[in-house]
Design a protein around this motif. Structure first.
Motif, PDB file in Angstrom:
ATOM      1  N   MET A   1      12.661 108.934 -21.031  1.00 26.32           N
ATOM      2  CA  MET A   1      12.499 108.005 -22.151  1.00 26.32           C
ATOM      3  C   MET A   1      12.023 106.632 -21.675  1.00 26.32           C
ATOM      4  O   MET A   1      11.249 105.965 -22.355  1.00 26.32           O
ATOM      5  CB  MET A   1      13.814 107.887 -22.922  1.00 26.32           C
ATOM      6  CG  MET A   1      14.139 109.113 -23.763  1.00 26.32           C
ATOM      7  SD  MET A   1      15.583 108.893 -24.850  1.00 26.32           S
ATOM      8  CE  MET A   1      16.923 109.031 -23.660  1.00 26.32           C
TER       9      MET A   1
ATOM     10  N   ALA B   1      16.943 112.883 -18.878  1.00 24.42           N
ATOM     11  CA  ALA B   1      16.477 112.446 -20.202  1.00 24.42           C
ATOM     12  C   ALA B   1      16.249 110.938 -20.261  1.00 24.42           C
ATOM     13  O   ALA B   1      15.216 110.469 -20.763  1.00 24.42           O
ATOM     14  CB  ALA B   1      17.474 112.880 -21.274  1.00 24.42           C
TER      15      ALA B   1
ATOM     16  N   PHE C   1       9.606 108.164 -26.596  1.00 27.33           N
ATOM     17  CA  PHE C   1      10.470 109.327 -26.783  1.00 27.33           C
ATOM     18  C   PHE C   1      11.887 108.884 -27.112  1.00 27.33           C
ATOM     19  O   PHE C   1      12.418 107.932 -26.544  1.00 27.33           O
ATOM     20  CB  PHE C   1      10.484 110.200 -25.523  1.00 27.33           C
ATOM     21  CG  PHE C   1       9.284 111.104 -25.412  1.00 27.33           C
ATOM     22  CD1 PHE C   1       9.264 112.337 -26.051  1.00 27.33           C
ATOM     23  CD2 PHE C   1       8.165 110.702 -24.693  1.00 27.33           C
ATOM     24  CE1 PHE C   1       8.156 113.164 -25.960  1.00 27.33           C
ATOM     25  CE2 PHE C   1       7.055 111.526 -24.599  1.00 27.33           C
ATOM     26  CZ  PHE C   1       7.048 112.760 -25.236  1.00 27.33           C
ATOM     27  N   LYS C   2      12.484 109.607 -28.052  1.00 25.43           N
ATOM     28  CA  LYS C   2      13.869 109.365 -28.446  1.00 25.43           C
ATOM     29  C   LYS C   2      14.621 110.696 -28.461  1.00 25.43           C
ATOM     30  O   LYS C   2      14.045 111.745 -28.725  1.00 25.43           O
ATOM     31  CB  LYS C   2      13.926 108.714 -29.829  1.00 25.43           C
ATOM     32  CG  LYS C   2      13.295 107.330 -29.888  1.00 25.43           C
ATOM     33  CD  LYS C   2      13.410 106.728 -31.284  1.00 25.43           C
ATOM     34  CE  LYS C   2      12.793 105.321 -31.322  1.00 25.43           C
ATOM     35  NZ  LYS C   2      12.886 104.729 -32.683  1.00 25.43           N
ATOM     36  N   GLU C   3      15.922 110.599 -28.194  1.00 29.87           N
ATOM     37  CA  GLU C   3      16.748 111.805 -28.203  1.00 29.87           C
ATOM     38  C   GLU C   3      17.025 112.238 -29.639  1.00 29.87           C
ATOM     39  O   GLU C   3      17.305 111.412 -30.505  1.00 29.87           O
ATOM     40  CB  GLU C   3      18.063 111.545 -27.474  1.00 29.87           C
ATOM     41  CG  GLU C   3      18.938 112.776 -27.348  1.00 29.87           C
ATOM     42  CD  GLU C   3      20.183 112.533 -26.504  1.00 29.87           C
ATOM     43  OE1 GLU C   3      21.141 113.308 -26.638  1.00 29.87           O
ATOM     44  OE2 GLU C   3      20.187 111.551 -25.714  1.00 29.87           O
TER      45      GLU C   3
ATOM     46  N   LEU D   1      13.913 115.727 -26.668  1.00 33.96           N
ATOM     47  CA  LEU D   1      13.254 114.440 -26.809  1.00 33.96           C
ATOM     48  C   LEU D   1      12.057 114.583 -27.740  1.00 33.96           C
ATOM     49  O   LEU D   1      11.345 115.591 -27.687  1.00 33.96           O
ATOM     50  CB  LEU D   1      12.785 113.917 -25.447  1.00 33.96           C
ATOM     51  CG  LEU D   1      13.856 113.706 -24.379  1.00 33.96           C
ATOM     52  CD1 LEU D   1      13.213 113.184 -23.098  1.00 33.96           C
ATOM     53  CD2 LEU D   1      14.943 112.755 -24.859  1.00 33.96           C
TER      54      LEU D   1
END
Length: 257
Positions: free
Chosen positions: A143, A139, A156-158, A90
């Motif tokens: 996020m 995850a 947050f981004k993957e 992330l």
């Protein structure tokens, strides 16, 4: 059990867990995925599993040399692929012009979500970017819920592992001798403080060993133990190299610069 005598009493629950994993894989022919393990836990795991010819195992924490890694334990005939570790990267950016973030700020915000530490791998914090390696199963939750750290708003981004930032941590090793493997004696050697002051730090709860607060100056350290002293940074007892002719311990330590 004989194996217990080689480890600390407080490590017995983890030893039992590893033994259960081993028995489960052997009985069910089904692979087992661990949470993120620190270096000491991986040392214990390897000591128990050893070179068992009936088992296969691999570790992965997002990148080579990651401090915290997950382990897949499987029957010997199975091939273990990277995607089976369920590790997700992330990433978020933050306005470094207005706020300064450190590793402890990010970890503190993360832990405030109520997530177990074992679900978090390594953190990488630069001047304007944060990367967190987490267990895939949490995850989405991270996020959705980790939207602010200190005064900085974050999203947050993957990301793919190809986006991993270089970990610029620099560990400097040194060799030395100590009269004892007690925690206060090792702190004296690593941080160049008096043994009395080292003991005071310990008793005040300023010292962690393997991420757990230890308040006993006589606590005996072992190879691979991670140490942190509040305000002085992190270090590791890399190895206990044996005795000198004067009956002191030769040790190798490393300090995070």
């Amino acid at each position: 059990m004989e194996i217990y005598q080689h480890f600390r009493k407080e490590e017995q629950p983890f030893i039992d867990q590893v033994i259960n994993w081993k028995e489960e894989v052997e009985r069910m022919y089904k692979r087992k995925l661990s949470d993120f393990l620190d270096p000491r836990e991986r040392f214990i795991f390897q000591s128990i599993i050893g070179n068992d010819e009936e088992l296969s195992w691999e570790t992965f924490g997002g990148y080579e040399g990651a401090e915290r890694q997950r382990i897949v334990l499987a029957p010997f005939y199975e091939t273990i692929e990277q995607d089976e570790f369920n590790v997700t990267l992330l990433e978020a950016t933050y306005p470094s012009k207005f706020v300064t973030l450190e590793h402890r700020d990010v970890l503190g915000a993360f832990m405030s979500l109520g997530v177990r530490r074992e679900k978090v791998g390594d953190l990488i914090v630069t001047d304007n970017q944060i990367q967190i390696l987490v267990a895939t199963e949490i995850a989405s939750y991270v996020m959705m819920n980790l939207t602010g750290i200190k005064k900085a708003g974050v999203e947050f981004k993957e990301k793919d592992f190809s986006n991993l930032l270089p970990n610029n941590e620099e560990w400097v090793e040194q060799s030395g001798t100590v009269s004892s493997l007690r925690l206060d004696a090792i702190l004296k050697e690593i941080y160049n403080v008096s043994r009395q002051k080292a003991a005071l730090h310990i008793q005040k709860g300023h010292v962690k060993v393997n991420f757990r607060t230890v308040e006993d100056p006589s606590f005996i350290l072992e190879s691979t133990d991670m140490i942190s002293l509040r305000g002085k940074g992190r270090s590791q007892l890399v190895n206990v190299d044996g005795r000198t002719k004067k009956d002191k311990w030769r040790i190798t330590t490393a300090v995070l610069k």
